[in-house]
Write a protein that holds these residues in place. Structure first.
Motif, mmCIF file in Angstrom:
data_model
loop_
_atom_site.group_PDB
_atom_site.id
_atom_site.type_symbol
_atom_site.label_atom_id
_atom_site.label_comp_id
_atom_site.label_asym_id
_atom_site.label_seq_id
_atom_site.Cartn_x
_atom_site.Cartn_y
_atom_site.Cartn_z
ATOM 1 N N GLU A 14 0.845 -1.194 0.000
ATOM 2 C CA GLU A 14 0.000 0.000 0.000
ATOM 3 C C GLU A 14 0.884 1.248 0.000
ATOM 4 O O GLU A 14 1.973 1.262 0.564
ATOM 5 N N GLY A 15 0.410 2.269 -0.667
ATOM 6 C CA GLY A 15 1.180 3.498 -0.755
ATOM 7 C C GLY A 15 2.363 3.409 -1.692
ATOM 8 O O GLY A 15 3.282 4.211 -1.623
ATOM 9 N N GLU A 16 2.326 2.425 -2.599
ATOM 10 C CA GLU A 16 3.442 2.204 -3.511
ATOM 11 C C GLU A 16 2.914 1.998 -4.925
ATOM 12 O O GLU A 16 1.820 1.480 -5.125
ATOM 13 N N ILE A 17 3.701 2.451 -5.904
ATOM 14 C CA ILE A 17 3.413 2.125 -7.299
ATOM 15 C C ILE A 17 4.438 1.086 -7.743
ATOM 16 O O ILE A 17 5.637 1.353 -7.759
ATOM 17 N N LEU A 18 3.943 -0.099 -8.064
ATOM 18 C CA LEU A 18 4.799 -1.177 -8.559
ATOM 19 C C LEU A 18 4.667 -1.206 -10.075
ATOM 20 O O LEU A 18 3.578 -1.450 -10.610
ATOM 21 N N GLY A 19 5.755 -0.929 -10.776
ATOM 22 C CA GLY A 19 5.745 -0.969 -12.231
ATOM 23 C C GLY A 19 6.031 -2.364 -12.745
ATOM 24 O O GLY A 19 6.882 -3.065 -12.204
ATOM 25 N N GLU A 149 -13.362 2.888 -4.263
ATOM 26 C CA GLU A 149 -12.359 2.914 -3.187
ATOM 27 C C GLU A 149 -11.566 1.613 -3.156
ATOM 28 O O GLU A 149 -11.361 1.003 -2.104
ATOM 29 N N SER A 150 -11.102 1.198 -4.338
ATOM 30 C CA SER A 150 -10.306 -0.030 -4.448
ATOM 31 C C SER A 150 -9.011 0.109 -3.658
ATOM 32 O O SER A 150 -8.331 1.124 -3.730
ATOM 33 N N ARG A 151 -8.653 -0.937 -2.914
ATOM 34 C CA ARG A 151 -7.397 -0.940 -2.144
ATOM 35 C C ARG A 151 -6.210 -1.299 -3.019
ATOM 36 O O ARG A 151 -5.076 -0.915 -2.745
ATOM 37 N N ILE A 152 -6.483 -2.081 -4.062
ATOM 38 C CA ILE A 152 -5.453 -2.488 -5.019
ATOM 39 C C ILE A 152 -5.965 -2.117 -6.399
ATOM 40 O O ILE A 152 -7.066 -2.521 -6.791
ATOM 41 N N MET A 177 -3.107 8.576 -5.464
ATOM 42 C CA MET A 177 -3.471 7.240 -4.970
ATOM 43 C C MET A 177 -2.347 6.683 -4.110
ATOM 44 O O MET A 177 -2.594 6.068 -3.065
ATOM 45 N N ASN A 178 -1.138 6.898 -4.574
ATOM 46 C CA ASN A 178 0.057 6.487 -3.856
ATOM 47 C C ASN A 178 0.042 7.045 -2.433
ATOM 48 O O ASN A 178 0.209 6.317 -1.440
ATOM 49 N N LYS A 179 -0.227 8.338 -2.311
ATOM 50 C CA LYS A 179 -0.240 9.005 -1.002
ATOM 51 C C LYS A 179 -1.403 8.524 -0.138
ATOM 52 O O LYS A 179 -1.304 8.497 1.084
ATOM 53 N N ASN A 180 -2.518 8.150 -0.778
ATOM 54 C CA ASN A 180 -3.709 7.745 -0.031
ATOM 55 C C ASN A 180 -3.681 6.282 0.402
ATOM 56 O O ASN A 180 -4.650 5.780 0.971
#
Length: 207
Positions: A14-19, A149-152, A177-180
């Motif tokens: 959570e709080g991360e962008i995985l490319g 409000e998707s978590r993923i 989204m990353n920050k949230n």
């Protein structure tokens, strides 16, 4: 999925962008579809918050808090003959129900909120999605999952075919989204996008 994916093992936080990067045919879209339950998984498991989750269909994935923005928004992501209202609220109608009835006022408030948040250029919530530009159509797809409000959130080529301004807006929203606290999985063939937006990168090759 059978004969497509092999030895897949990764974490998304959570709080991360995985490319997720790789050449065409590497299996990136197939991986996204498998996580979302659109394609069958033959073996292995998916864990959400450490708990094994049995995602056997997109319906189950949505119930588990997973959203998926597909590569082909017109074919799989939008109801082109429906309004912004219908498209943005479709994945979240259970949130707006009481006693088996949809509370239209609550739907309208939420839809208007996301039209504003996404800076969607429209005459209003009743405008048909097919009459919007490609960039604004893509914003509607993103708004649908934000409303849920998707978590993923899995995004497959989220900026393909949209103009520079719309692309910048999508990138800004990914940062929000990353920050949230949303766990964002970004599938893209544009290396500058992957490098510029991701906290970590997974590279796929032949599944």
């Amino acid at each position: 999925a059978a004969n497509t994916l092999y030895d897949i093992n990764f974490d998304a936080y959570e709080g991360e962008i995985l490319g997720i990067a790789g050449l065409m045919g590497a299996g990136r879209t197939e991986l996204a579809r498998a996580i979302f339950g659109a394609d069958r998984i033959d073996s292995g498991e998916i864990r959400i918050n450490g708990k094994v989750t049995h995602i056997t269909s997109p319906y189950r994935a949505i119930a588990e808090g997973v959203g998926y923005i597909t590569e082909d928004r017109k074919k799989d992501g939008l109801m082109l003959e429906q309004s912004l209202r219908g498209n943005i609220s479709i994945a979240s109608l259970d949130k707006f129900c009481k006693g088996g009835f949809v509370k239209d006022g609550k739907v309208d408030i939420a839809v208007d909120e996301y039209i504003g948040k996404m800076s969607i250029k429209t005459r209003g919530r009743e405008q048909l999605v097919k009459t919007l530009s490609g960039g604004n159509q893509q914003k509607v797809v993103v708004a649908k999952w934000l409303c849920r409000e998707s978590r993923i959130l899995i995004l497959d080529e989220p900026t393909r075919g949209i103009d520079v301004n719309a692309k910048a807006e999508i990138h800004r929203l990914l940062g929000e989204m990353n920050k949230n606290g949303t766990a964002v999985i970004l599938v893209s063939s544009e290396m500058p996008e992957v490098l510029g937006m991701s906290d970590r990168i997974v590279i796929m090759h032949e599944g």
